[in-house]
Design a protein around this motif. Structure first.
Motif, PDB file in Angstrom:
ATOM      1  N   THR A 139       0.884  -1.103  -0.084  1.00 28.96           N
ATOM      2  CA  THR A 139       0.105   0.085  -0.172  1.00 28.96           C
ATOM      3  C   THR A 139       0.807   1.265   0.066  1.00 28.96           C
ATOM      4  N   VAL A 140       0.680   2.267  -0.964  1.00 24.20           N
ATOM      5  CA  VAL A 140       1.398   3.405  -1.075  1.00 24.20           C
ATOM      6  C   VAL A 140       1.079   4.365   0.255  1.00 24.20           C
ATOM      7  N   LEU A 141       1.987   4.727   0.922  1.00 23.03           N
ATOM      8  CA  LEU A 141       1.628   5.631   1.855  1.00 23.03           C
ATOM      9  C   LEU A 141       1.981   7.080   1.555  1.00 23.03           C
ATOM     10  N   ALA A 142       3.157   7.244   0.719  1.00 25.94           N
ATOM     11  CA  ALA A 142       3.631   8.470   0.341  1.00 25.94           C
ATOM     12  C   ALA A 142       4.227   8.524  -0.964  1.00 25.94           C
ATOM     13  N   ASP A 143       4.138   9.533  -1.918  1.00 29.77           N
ATOM     14  CA  ASP A 143       4.678   9.600  -3.121  1.00 29.77           C
ATOM     15  C   ASP A 143       5.005  10.949  -3.575  1.00 29.77           C
ATOM     16  N   SER A 144       6.228  11.309  -3.661  1.00 26.91           N
ATOM     17  CA  SER A 144       6.574  12.619  -4.275  1.00 26.91           C
ATOM     18  C   SER A 144       7.949  12.718  -4.986  1.00 26.91           C
ATOM     19  N   ASN A 145       7.967  13.692  -5.775  1.00 32.72           N
ATOM     20  CA  ASN A 145       9.118  14.065  -6.247  1.00 32.72           C
ATOM     21  C   ASN A 145       9.982  15.119  -5.887  1.00 32.72           C
ATOM     22  N   GLU A 146       9.461  15.512  -4.861  1.00 31.63           N
ATOM     23  CA  GLU A 146       9.773  16.807  -4.210  1.00 31.63           C
ATOM     24  C   GLU A 146      10.018  16.678  -2.442  1.00 31.63           C
ATOM     25  N   THR A 147      10.737  15.484  -2.195  1.00 36.46           N
ATOM     26  CA  THR A 147      11.160  15.236  -0.787  1.00 36.46           C
ATOM     27  C   THR A 147      12.397  16.147  -0.584  1.00 36.46           C
ATOM     28  N   ILE A 148      12.657  16.376   0.585  1.00 35.43           N
ATOM     29  CA  ILE A 148      13.943  16.951   1.341  1.00 35.43           C
ATOM     30  C   ILE A 148      14.618  16.012   2.039  1.00 35.43           C
ATOM     31  N   ALA A 149      15.971  15.821   1.613  1.00 38.18           N
ATOM     32  CA  ALA A 149      16.829  14.703   2.193  1.00 38.18           C
ATOM     33  C   ALA A 149      17.603  15.414   3.377  1.00 38.18           C
ATOM     34  N   VAL A 150      17.449  14.931   4.544  1.00 38.99           N
ATOM     35  CA  VAL A 150      18.194  15.375   5.672  1.00 38.99           C
ATOM     36  C   VAL A 150      18.383  14.078   6.548  1.00 38.99           C
ATOM     37  N   GLU A 151      19.953  14.074   6.727  1.00 35.71           N
ATOM     38  CA  GLU A 151      20.385  12.973   7.558  1.00 35.71           C
ATOM     39  C   GLU A 151      20.149  11.851   7.004  1.00 35.71           C
ATOM     40  N   ASN A 152      20.260  11.642   5.637  1.00 38.99           N
ATOM     41  CA  ASN A 152      19.840  10.084   5.109  1.00 38.99           C
ATOM     42  C   ASN A 152      18.466   9.670   5.165  1.00 38.99           C
ATOM     43  N   ASN A 153      17.305  10.736   5.466  1.00 35.53           N
ATOM     44  CA  ASN A 153      16.014  10.352   5.641  1.00 35.53           C
ATOM     45  C   ASN A 153      15.358  11.381   4.566  1.00 35.53           C
ATOM     46  N   HIS A 154      14.333  10.821   3.966  1.00 34.16           N
ATOM     47  CA  HIS A 154      13.647  11.730   2.933  1.00 34.16           C
ATOM     48  C   HIS A 154      12.323  12.165   3.510  1.00 34.16           C
ATOM     49  N   TYR A 155      12.276  13.688   3.761  1.00 33.21           N
ATOM     50  CA  TYR A 155      11.004  14.213   4.275  1.00 33.21           C
ATOM     51  C   TYR A 155      10.014  14.581   3.211  1.00 33.21           C
ATOM     52  N   PHE A 156       8.788  13.971   3.452  1.00 31.28           N
ATOM     53  CA  PHE A 156       7.759  14.195   2.149  1.00 31.28           C
ATOM     54  C   PHE A 156       6.945  15.266   2.588  1.00 31.28           C
ATOM     55  N   PRO A 157       6.473  16.216   1.598  1.00 36.67           N
ATOM     56  CA  PRO A 157       5.559  17.222   1.695  1.00 36.67           C
ATOM     57  C   PRO A 157       4.185  16.493   2.294  1.00 36.67           C
ATOM     58  N   PRO A 158       3.514  17.094   3.421  1.00 44.90           N
ATOM     59  CA  PRO A 158       2.500  16.460   3.809  1.00 44.90           C
ATOM     60  C   PRO A 158       1.181  16.317   2.753  1.00 44.90           C
ATOM     61  N   SER A 159       1.359  17.107   1.843  1.00 47.50           N
ATOM     62  CA  SER A 159       0.029  16.698   0.622  1.00 47.50           C
ATOM     63  C   SER A 159       0.486  15.718   0.024  1.00 47.50           C
ATOM     64  N   SER A 160       1.617  15.081   0.064  1.00 43.81           N
ATOM     65  CA  SER A 160       1.996  13.913  -0.751  1.00 43.81           C
ATOM     66  C   SER A 160       1.829  12.476   0.112  1.00 43.81           C
ATOM     67  N   VAL A 161       1.352  12.684   1.471  1.00 40.16           N
ATOM     68  CA  VAL A 161       1.064  11.518   2.349  1.00 40.16           C
ATOM     69  C   VAL A 161      -0.226  11.170   2.551  1.00 40.16           C
ATOM     70  N   LYS A 162      -0.583   9.983   2.591  1.00 40.30           N
ATOM     71  CA  LYS A 162      -2.203   9.645   2.494  1.00 40.30           C
ATOM     72  C   LYS A 162      -2.440   9.364   3.957  1.00 40.30           C
ATOM     73  N   LYS A 163      -2.929  10.665   4.369  1.00 41.00           N
ATOM     74  CA  LYS A 163      -3.304  10.588   5.918  1.00 41.00           C
ATOM     75  C   LYS A 163      -4.401   9.630   6.453  1.00 41.00           C
ATOM     76  N   GLU A 164      -4.845   9.180   5.500  1.00 37.34           N
ATOM     77  CA  GLU A 164      -6.144   8.028   5.891  1.00 37.34           C
ATOM     78  C   GLU A 164      -5.551   6.964   6.393  1.00 37.34           C
ATOM     79  N   PHE A 165      -4.149   6.790   6.252  1.00 34.16           N
ATOM     80  CA  PHE A 165      -3.971   5.453   7.070  1.00 34.16           C
ATOM     81  C   PHE A 165      -3.086   6.022   8.178  1.00 34.16           C
TER      82      PHE A 165
END
Length: 93
Positions: free
Chosen positions: A8-34
């Protein structure tokens, strides 16, 4: 970047921000229903206090699967409210 849990896709974005080897996803790209808020919080010396989410997919709950900084400190304002996922709990592509 795409994050899935049991197919199940939880998040999908071409605009993540990489910080300390983690990708931070914009809130709008995350499926909040899960997601549901977790009571967990942690503190980072330069990012601030992180809040956590639990995820529920197909009746299975994964605790503290993701975190975000609702009131990020000045040096981390660019990731405020962006969501990162624990790599050992999800699949990333």
């Amino acid at each position: 970047m795409k994050v899935t849990l049991n197919g199940t896709v939880l998040a999908d974005s071409n605009e993540t921000i990489a910080v300390e080897n983690n990708h931070y996803f914009p809130p709008s790209s995350v499926k909040k229903e899960f997601f549901a808020d977790s009571n967990t919080s942690t503190v980072c010396g330069w990012k601030g206090t992180a809040s956590y989410y639990n995820a529920n997919v197909d009746g299975k709950t994964v605790k503290d699967i993701a975190w975000y900084y609702p009131n990020a400190m000045e040096k981390a304002k660019n990731i405020e409210n962006y969501i990162a996922f624990y790599k050992n709990k999800v699949t990333s592509e």
